[in-house]
Design an enzyme around this catalytic site. Structure first.
Site, PDB file in Angstrom:
ATOM      1  N   SER A 178       0.790  -1.236   0.000  1.00 33.09           N
ATOM      2  CA  SER A 178       0.000   0.000   0.000  1.00 33.09           C
ATOM      3  C   SER A 178       0.819   1.282   0.000  1.00 33.09           C
ATOM      4  CB  SER A 178      -0.953   0.018   1.203  1.00 33.09           C
ATOM      5  OG  SER A 178      -2.105  -0.755   0.928  1.00 33.09           O
ATOM      6  N   LYS A 192       0.315   3.852  -2.730  1.00 29.93           N
ATOM      7  CA  LYS A 192      -0.689   4.919  -2.661  1.00 29.93           C
ATOM      8  C   LYS A 192      -0.047   6.305  -2.610  1.00 29.93           C
ATOM      9  CE  LYS A 192      -4.529   2.368  -0.456  1.00 29.93           C
ATOM     10  NZ  LYS A 192      -4.001   1.011  -0.248  1.00 29.93           N
ATOM     11  N   SER A 200      -5.648   3.972   4.389  1.00 27.45           N
ATOM     12  CA  SER A 200      -5.250   3.034   3.333  1.00 27.45           C
ATOM     13  C   SER A 200      -6.484   2.549   2.574  1.00 27.45           C
ATOM     14  CB  SER A 200      -4.482   1.838   3.911  1.00 27.45           C
ATOM     15  OG  SER A 200      -3.718   1.216   2.906  1.00 27.45           O
TER      16      SER A 200
END
Length: 471
Positions: free
Chosen positions: A120, A123, A301
């Site tokens: 993640s 991102k 997230s």
């Protein structure tokens, strides 16, 4: 090996002191705690009335931003981080990079330019690309259109996954008024998903971490009453949750029900259909500004938001808004920012759920440094949205009262089975704003990996460390 060579991103010395990532009232509490780099504990004042014991102070952060860029080093970073990176919890070959935004130099690197699965932390790239392409004030519209005359309605999805019931109610109110102005109390309804193309399902398949990626949905396709207000459009709870298999159809049926509540008779159930050319807009609702969407995506997230923002970046580039187009658009935006490391990166999605993503620790540190650059204020939400160690988002339950990183480290987490990552910012004890990234693969499990990553961030927060001196 540690190194003090510049790595391609020039940020003027002292830049963050003049326009750092905590402007517009951000992190003002931390400013008060930064009077001395190693000050601990609260203060008692003689003569003051009795009061509860003061809360423990976090280590200094913002006063340090005005420290000279050539503050003396106490210990070389390779001596501090090297042993910590050898922790078994980080697998056989972790990667690390630490970058000083004041000097524009990489302070430490271990396999820093090796492209790895970022989970993640990708991102961060999605956020930088979207803000660069669209600006922090951009809002995603959801509209209702109809031909210049008549009562053939089309609900047009713009790609806002945070659209909630409040936004749909506002659309229904305005649509019902417009129909009555035209002399109608009945209508036909279709819904248009053409802003996006390609497969709707993420390659991981049906999953509680993400809904089908479509241009029209309500509350990120979550079921079970998890909706909560967010901005002007509604919103959703964070974390895994049951997802509908047909978020667009569910949203259209909900909108049809709201129209009926307002006295509009629908001649048939809503069906998919493309808005006619030259249609007139009857109603519109907007998402929260992109700055808020980015902050929410990073703090929690949020996978649905990440995929939506990647596709919005593709739309801004006028290329197909599918997984492939979004990947190309993100890479192109990063390259346009002067980050040559983007050429070796691979973006398979915007959320990091795909194991096909490849990003280097060096690129992540440079993205964060670019967001701190006063020349790019549009990117500031990338920093303000990062979870705060021990306090917010995916770092809320990590670190503790005795950690030097608590309240001071801001970082995006990344977790897949066997993959763990942490990338963010911290001001060290000598007053330098550092960006860092730690990537690990083939880890034995999330708990030992996260503990090892947190120790690395903790050490950066307590250390007056810089690059190893030249031989």
């Amino acid at each position: 090996m540690a190194g003090a060579a510049a790595v391609g991103l020039a940020v003027a010395a002292g830049a963050v002191a003049t326009a750092g990532p905590w402007d517009s009232g951000q992190r003002t509490a931390e400013r008060d705690k930064a009077a001395a780099a190693r000050q601990t504990g609260g203060a008692h004042h003689l003569g003051a009335p009795p009061a509860p014991a003061p809360a423990p102070s976090a280590r200094g952060v913002l006063a340090a931003l005005s420290a000279p860029a050539n503050a003396p080093a106490d210990t070389a970073l390779d001596q501090v981080l090297g042993p910590l990176l050898a922790a078994p919890g980080l697998g056989p070959q972790p990667a690390a990079a630490v970058y000083d935004t004041a000097t524009g130099k990489q302070l430490y690197g271990q396999r820093a330019d090796t492209a790895m699965t970022p989970a993640s932390t990708v991102k961060i790239a999605t956020a930088v690309a979207a803000l660069s392409a669209l600006g922090p004030d951009h809002r995603i519209p959801t509209t209702v259109v109809a031909p210049a005359t008549g009562n053939l309605l089309t609900l047009v999805g713009g790609g806002d996954p945070t659209l909630g019931k409040d936004g749909l109610r506002a659309l229904a109110d305005a649509t019902a008024r417009a129909l009555r102005t035209r002399g109608f109390t009945d209508a036909a309804l279709s819904y248009d998903l053409s802003r996006y193309s390609g497969p709707e399902l993420h390659p991981i398949g049906p999953n509680e971490n993400i809904a089908p990626v479509v241009a029209l949905m309500t509350d990120e396709g979550r079921t079970g009453g998890t909706s909560q207000a967010f901005g002007s459009g509604g919103g959703s709870s964070s974390g895994p949750a049951p997802r509908t298999g047909d978020p667009a159809g569910d949203t259209a049926r909900m909108f049809a029900s709201l129209l009926r509540e307002r006295g509009i008779t629908l001649t048939a159930p809503p069906a998919p259909g493309k808005a006619p050319q030259g249609a007139t807009e009857l109603a519109r609702t907007l998402s929260a500004p992109l700055s808020e969407l980015v902050e929410r995506m990073l703090t929690n997230s949020d996978n649905d938001l990440a995929e939506a923002l990647a596709r919005q970046t593709a739309l801004a580039a006028r290329i197909p808004a599918d997984f492939g187009g979004a990947a190309k658009a993100v890479a192109a935006r990063l390259a346009a920012l002067g980050l040559p490391q983007a050429a070796t990166a691979r973006f398979a999605d915007g959320s990091g759920l795909s194991r096909e993503n490849r990003v280097s620790a060096q690129l992540l540190t440079l993205l964060l440094a670019r967001a701190a650059d006063p020349a790019h204020p549009e990117l500031r939400p990338v920093l303000t949205g990062l979870p705060v160690a021990g306090f917010t988002g995916t770092l809320r339950a990590r670190y503790g009262a005795t950690s030097s990183a608590t309240g001071l480290v801001r970082a995006k987490t990344g977790t897949l089975s066997g993959v763990n990552a942490l990338a963010g910012t911290v001001v060290d004890a000598d007053g330098h704003l550092l960006t860092f990234a730690f990537l690990a693969a083939d880890t034995p499990g999330p708990d030992p990996a996260q503990r090892a990553l947190d120790r690395l961030a903790d050490q950066l927060a307590r250390c007056g460390c810089h690059a190893a001196p030249a031989p």
